[in-house]
Design an enzyme around this catalytic site. Structure first.
Site, short mmCIF file in Angstrom:
data_model
loop_
_atom_site.label_atom_id
_atom_site.label_comp_id
_atom_site.label_asym_id
_atom_site.label_seq_id
_atom_site.Cartn_x
_atom_site.Cartn_y
_atom_site.Cartn_z
N LYS A 183 0.76 -1.22 0.05
CA LYS A 183 0.07 -0.02 0.28
C LYS A 183 0.84 1.08 -0.05
O LYS A 183 1.63 1.67 0.94
CB LYS A 183 -0.79 0.06 1.15
CG LYS A 183 -1.88 1.21 0.94
CD LYS A 183 -2.70 1.65 2.25
CE LYS A 183 -1.82 2.72 3.13
NZ LYS A 183 -1.81 4.04 2.12
N GLU A 257 10.57 0.57 10.22
CA GLU A 257 11.39 1.57 9.75
C GLU A 257 10.77 2.93 10.08
O GLU A 257 9.83 3.10 9.42
CB GLU A 257 11.87 1.49 8.31
CG GLU A 257 12.36 0.20 7.88
CD GLU A 257 13.78 -0.10 8.28
OE1 GLU A 257 14.39 0.88 8.92
OE2 GLU A 257 14.61 -1.10 8.08
N CYS A 291 13.64 10.43 6.79
CA CYS A 291 13.78 10.13 8.04
C CYS A 291 15.14 10.03 8.74
O CYS A 291 15.35 10.07 9.92
CB CYS A 291 13.20 8.51 7.91
SG CYS A 291 14.25 7.55 6.70
N GLU A 388 10.50 15.35 15.70
CA GLU A 388 10.81 15.04 14.16
C GLU A 388 10.04 16.16 13.17
O GLU A 388 8.68 16.26 13.47
CB GLU A 388 10.60 13.85 13.54
CG GLU A 388 10.88 13.58 12.23
CD GLU A 388 10.60 11.91 11.67
OE1 GLU A 388 9.49 11.82 11.77
OE2 GLU A 388 11.34 11.60 11.00
P1 NAP Z 1 2.73 7.54 8.46
O1 NAP Z 1 1.47 8.63 8.57
O2 NAP Z 1 3.11 6.64 9.46
O3 NAP Z 1 2.33 6.80 7.16
C1 NAP Z 1 3.05 6.00 6.35
C2 NAP Z 1 2.11 5.09 5.73
O4 NAP Z 1 1.30 4.32 6.54
C3 NAP Z 1 1.21 5.58 4.89
O5 NAP Z 1 0.99 4.71 3.75
C4 NAP Z 1 -0.02 5.80 5.68
O6 NAP Z 1 -1.28 5.81 4.67
C5 NAP Z 1 -0.26 4.54 6.44
N1 NAP Z 1 -1.03 4.36 7.63
C6 NAP Z 1 -1.44 5.56 8.05
N2 NAP Z 1 -2.16 5.16 9.24
C7 NAP Z 1 -1.97 3.83 9.35
C8 NAP Z 1 -2.60 2.73 10.12
N3 NAP Z 1 -3.35 3.01 11.57
N4 NAP Z 1 -2.41 1.33 10.06
C9 NAP Z 1 -1.56 1.20 8.85
N5 NAP Z 1 -1.06 2.11 8.05
C10 NAP Z 1 -1.31 3.44 8.19
O7 NAP Z 1 4.16 8.44 8.16
P2 NAP Z 1 4.09 9.52 6.89
O8 NAP Z 1 4.06 10.96 7.67
O9 NAP Z 1 3.59 9.58 5.98
O10 NAP Z 1 5.70 9.40 6.66
C11 NAP Z 1 6.53 10.09 7.40
C12 NAP Z 1 7.21 9.46 8.56
O11 NAP Z 1 7.91 8.11 7.78
C13 NAP Z 1 8.27 10.00 9.16
O12 NAP Z 1 8.18 9.71 10.47
C14 NAP Z 1 9.73 9.28 8.74
O13 NAP Z 1 10.70 9.49 9.43
C15 NAP Z 1 9.33 8.00 8.35
N6 NAP Z 1 10.11 7.30 7.26
C16 NAP Z 1 11.02 6.28 8.05
C17 NAP Z 1 11.83 5.62 7.06
C18 NAP Z 1 12.95 4.58 7.62
O14 NAP Z 1 13.36 3.76 6.86
N7 NAP Z 1 13.10 4.58 8.97
C19 NAP Z 1 11.87 5.88 5.90
C20 NAP Z 1 10.87 7.07 5.30
C21 NAP Z 1 10.04 7.57 6.04
P3 NAP Z 1 -1.61 7.35 4.29
O15 NAP Z 1 -0.70 7.78 3.41
O16 NAP Z 1 -2.94 7.17 3.68
O17 NAP Z 1 -1.89 8.41 5.60
#
Ligand code: NAP
Ligand code: MG
Length: 477
Positions: A183, A257, A291, A388
């Site tokens: 997804k 991650e 990230c 962050e």
């Molecule tokens: P997010 O809100 O956690 O969303 C990530 C994914 O999860 C999206 O596809 C989101 O869908 C989905 N999602 C949201 N709520 C969910 C739930 N309850 N159950 C399952 N899936 C759910 O994160 P983001 O704001 O998009 O991304 C930024 C974050 O990712 C930052 O904190 C960053 O540090 C982290 N990141 C980490 C890495 C690493 O390798 N450690 C790499 C890149 C990013 P929607 O898009 O529809 O909300």
């Protein structure tokens, strides 16, 4: 000041359909609800396409298709034959690289020079690397002659590196003989769907890779589905914790991650001009939507003023604007919601008494843009030092001794990455060994290679992606 360059717009050789369905079992399938949502270009605020909303019934179909493909085609296939498909996908990514780069930039807002020279290149490299492993898995885990795939993988990815994160999940999963339901994020589904088209062209057996679009609810339904054997999630720590609760008590495997708040440590003896370039790459690459961004600059007190002066001059030369312009350094913030989150944290920094500097350029009339920014006078307790921001905003703090730098760098709930800048090799080693971070870059920052493992400590998650270590979560011994 930046030199005035004439616009150098990338042409757009990509056909974007008005509507996209899910890719399930090798076919394009509309949402069971018939509903769609819009994905927009954050640089223009214009709608690019309507995309299918993934319902629990769609999740059901996708997991069933992945299970069937696992049992019927993928698991029984000779590993060397599986490798051929993975190589085909890698080659098709390089063949369609311009299309992918332009689409990535239009859907997500990142500068074309980054999607072209980093995201797409790294995505292809991941498929090439893991294709090479497909028939050599007996060497992946010491003491295990016949590692087996895990089964059906459910994968959820964020919007900051949409194609690359899809590659990080799909390549090792299928190379090991698993099938996958992925997804993509709500704001950036288009390159994952183009990758589905590439899988079709590569004649990958139906159901080995399934792409299901939707929002957090679709992700939650995928995590909860009993037919999933392993969850691979990249995203926020907040959602990671929710997923961990759902998975607790089941037999599902999981890797997470998550977020980061990395320290980039500059010692007085470092070559400062080079270090400034590393600081700029560390925080302004991909508008800071990274990230592992070096979002906390720890600078040795004696060179603080010099570093700040150099950084002030340097951010004036960053070109902010149309992400499709090949000269652009800072593109659009991914969404209005992310822009609001960054602005709120910047305001909190000002309110808590830190001093804000920003590049002085004009902002485009439309689109979500944020100037390259940094704060001085930051204390460890400020929100901008702890949370962050995930935007082009750097928090600068000082230290006097190496041990103080280490203590301050480790004073965070996260532990994904860190940087060290010094002229002395021994000091680099001393500091790097004591930093609690998955990756430590010495005299460089944000370097990636598919053979090098990546992942976090503490609230940055667990499990590794990339390299031999990146195979382990997808194999059972
Ligand atoms: P997010 O809100 O956690 O969303 C990530 C994914 O999860 C999206 O596809 C989101 O869908 C989905 N999602 C949201 N709520 C969910 C739930 N309850 N159950 C399952 N899936 C759910 O994160 P983001 O704001 O998009 O991304 C930024 C974050 O990712 C930052 O904190 C960053 O540090 C982290 N990141 C980490 C890495 C690493 O390798 N450690 C790499 C890149 C990013 P929607 O898009 O529809 O909300
Ligand atoms: Mg979009």
């Amino acid at each position: 000041m930046a030199l005035a360059y004439a616009p150098a717009l990338e042409s757009t050789p990509v056909r974007i359909a008005a509507r996209y369905d899910h890719f399930i079992g090798g076919r394009w399938v509309p949402s069971s609800s018939g509903q769609t949502f819009a994905t927009v270009n954050p640089a223009t605020e214009e709608e690019l396409a309507q995309v299918a909303v993934g319902t629990p019934e769609d999740v059901e179909r996708a997991v069933a298709a992945a299970r069937e493909a696992y049992e019927r085609y993928w698991r029984p296939m000779r590993p060397a034959d599986r490798a051929k498909f993975v190589y085909r996908i890698a080659r098709a990514i390089t063949e369609r690289s311009r299309e992918l780069a332009v689409l990535e930039t239009m859907d997500g807002g990142k500068p074309i020079k980054e999607s072209r020279d980093f995201d797409v290149v790294q995505a292809a490299a991941h498929f090439f690397y893991y294709a090479g492993w497909a028939d050599k898995l007996r060497y992946a885990i010491h003491g295990s002659e016949h590692p087996e795939p895990v089964g059906v993988v459910g994968s959820i990815i964020p919007w900051n590196f949409p194609l690359l994160m899809a590659a990080w999940k799909i390549a090792p999963a299928i190379a090991c003989g698993n099938t996958i339901v992925l997804k993509p994020a709500e704001t950036t589904p288009l390159t994952a769907l183009l990758l589905a088209e590439i899988c079709e062209e590569a004649e990958l057996p139906p159901g080995v890779v399934n792409i299901l679009t939707g929002d957090g609810r679709t992700g939650a339904a995928l995590v909860a589905h009993p037919g999933i054997d392993k969850i691979a999630f990249t995203g926020s720590t907040e959602v990671g914790k929710i997923i961990q609760k759902t998975v607790a008590g089941t037999r599902k495997r999981m890797t997470l991650e998550l977020g980061g708040k990395a320290a980039n440590i500059v010692f007085a003896d470092a070559p400062l001009d080079q270090a400034i370039e590393g600081v700029v790459t560390g925080i302004y690459f991909n508008q800071g939507h990274v990230c592992c961004a070096g979002s906390r600059l720890l600078v040795q007190e004696s060179v603080h003023d010099e570093v700040v002066d150099k950084l002030k001059a340097r951010i004036e030369t960053l070109r902010l604007g149309d992400p499709l312009d090949k000269n652009t350094d800072i593109g659009a913030i991914n969404s209005a919601a992310q822009h609001a989150k960054i602005s709120e944290l910047v305001q909190s920094g000002v309110a808590e008494g830190a001093v804000l500097y920003q590049q002085s350029c004009a902002l485009p009339a439309r689109g979500f843009f944020h100037r390259a920014s940094f704060f001085t006078g930051v204390s460890q307790s400020h929100r901008i030092a702890r949370e962050e921001i995930f935007g082009p905003v750097l928090s600068i703090m000082t230290f006097r001794t190496a041990d103080e730098a280490i203590e301050k760098a480790n004073n965070t709930p996260y532990g994904l990455s860190a940087g060290v800048w010094t002229d002395k090799g021994s000091k680099s080693m001393y500091v790097a060994q004591r930093l609690q971070a998955g990756v430590v870059w010495c005299s460089t920052f944000n370097q990636f290679d598919p053979s090098s493992p990546f992942g976090g400590y503490r609230e940055s998650g667990f499990g590794r992606e990339g390299g031999v270590a990146g195979l382990h979560p997808y194999l059972s011994v």
